[in-house]
Design an enzyme around this catalytic site. Structure first.
Site, PDB file in Angstrom:
ATOM      1  CB  THR A  91      -0.926   0.002   1.236  1.00 20.04           C
ATOM      2  OG1 THR A  91      -1.705  -1.195   1.217  1.00 20.04           O
ATOM      3  CG2 THR A  91      -1.854   1.196   1.243  1.00 20.04           C
ATOM      4  CG  ASN A 112      -2.638   3.269  -2.835  1.00 22.38           C
ATOM      5  OD1 ASN A 112      -3.644   3.362  -3.533  1.00 22.38           O
ATOM      6  ND2 ASN A 112      -2.643   2.657  -1.670  1.00 22.38           N
ATOM      7  CG  HIS A 115      -9.270  -1.293  -3.956  1.00 24.93           C
ATOM      8  ND1 HIS A 115      -9.214  -1.239  -2.582  1.00 24.93           N
ATOM      9  CD2 HIS A 115     -10.196  -2.240  -4.266  1.00 24.93           C
ATOM     10  CE1 HIS A 115     -10.090  -2.113  -2.088  1.00 24.93           C
ATOM     11  NE2 HIS A 115     -10.699  -2.728  -3.075  1.00 24.93           N
TER      12      HIS A 115
END
Length: 137
Positions: A91, A112, A115
């Site tokens: 993450t 980031n 998902h």
């Protein structure tokens, strides 16, 4: 075969990285069973991330996820959940392994790029959140 939900988050879509990420997904051997470009409302983002409601990052996460378009996908492969999480990387991009999507494309722990579902039960719920009533090809 196993299915998982993948999201190309607003930061990556804004930076025009969706095509490169999808290419990496296909090169890794995943079959894309469904794909949609969406723009979540804050309410939809809060519903999707409801499991994190008590966490201190909930408000910023849901605001970020509602900040712009994202791409949601259903991926299929043997051991798809683990395989997708490995391709994404940690993450926190600072802790992600070289060659992972987050190491290459993420800007921060919150921005980031991607998902992925973390377990089969979660994947089923997440897939139905975005693809309810849709036959997956």
């Amino acid at each position: 075969m196993e299915r998982t939900l993948a999201i190309i988050k607003p930061d990556a879509v804004e930076r025009r990285l969706a095509g490169r990420i999808i290419q990496r997904i296909e090169e890794a051997g995943f079959e894309i069973r469904a794909l949609r470009r969406i723009h979540l409302s804050t309410k939809q983002a809060e519903g999707f991330y409801a499991v994190h409601r008590a966490r201190p990052f909930f408000a910023s996460l849901t605001a970020f996820m509602a900040s712009g378009p994202a791409v949601v996908l259903v991926l299929e492969a043997p051991d798809a959940i683990k395989k997708w999480r490995t391709l994404m990387g940690a993450t926190d991009p600072a802790k992600a392994d070289a060659g992972t999507l987050r190491k290459e494309f993420a800007q921060s722990i919150e921005r980031n790029a991607t998902h992925g579902s973390d377990a089969p039960d979660t994947a089923a719920v997440e897939i139905s959140y975005f693809f309810a009533g849709i036959d997956l090809i």
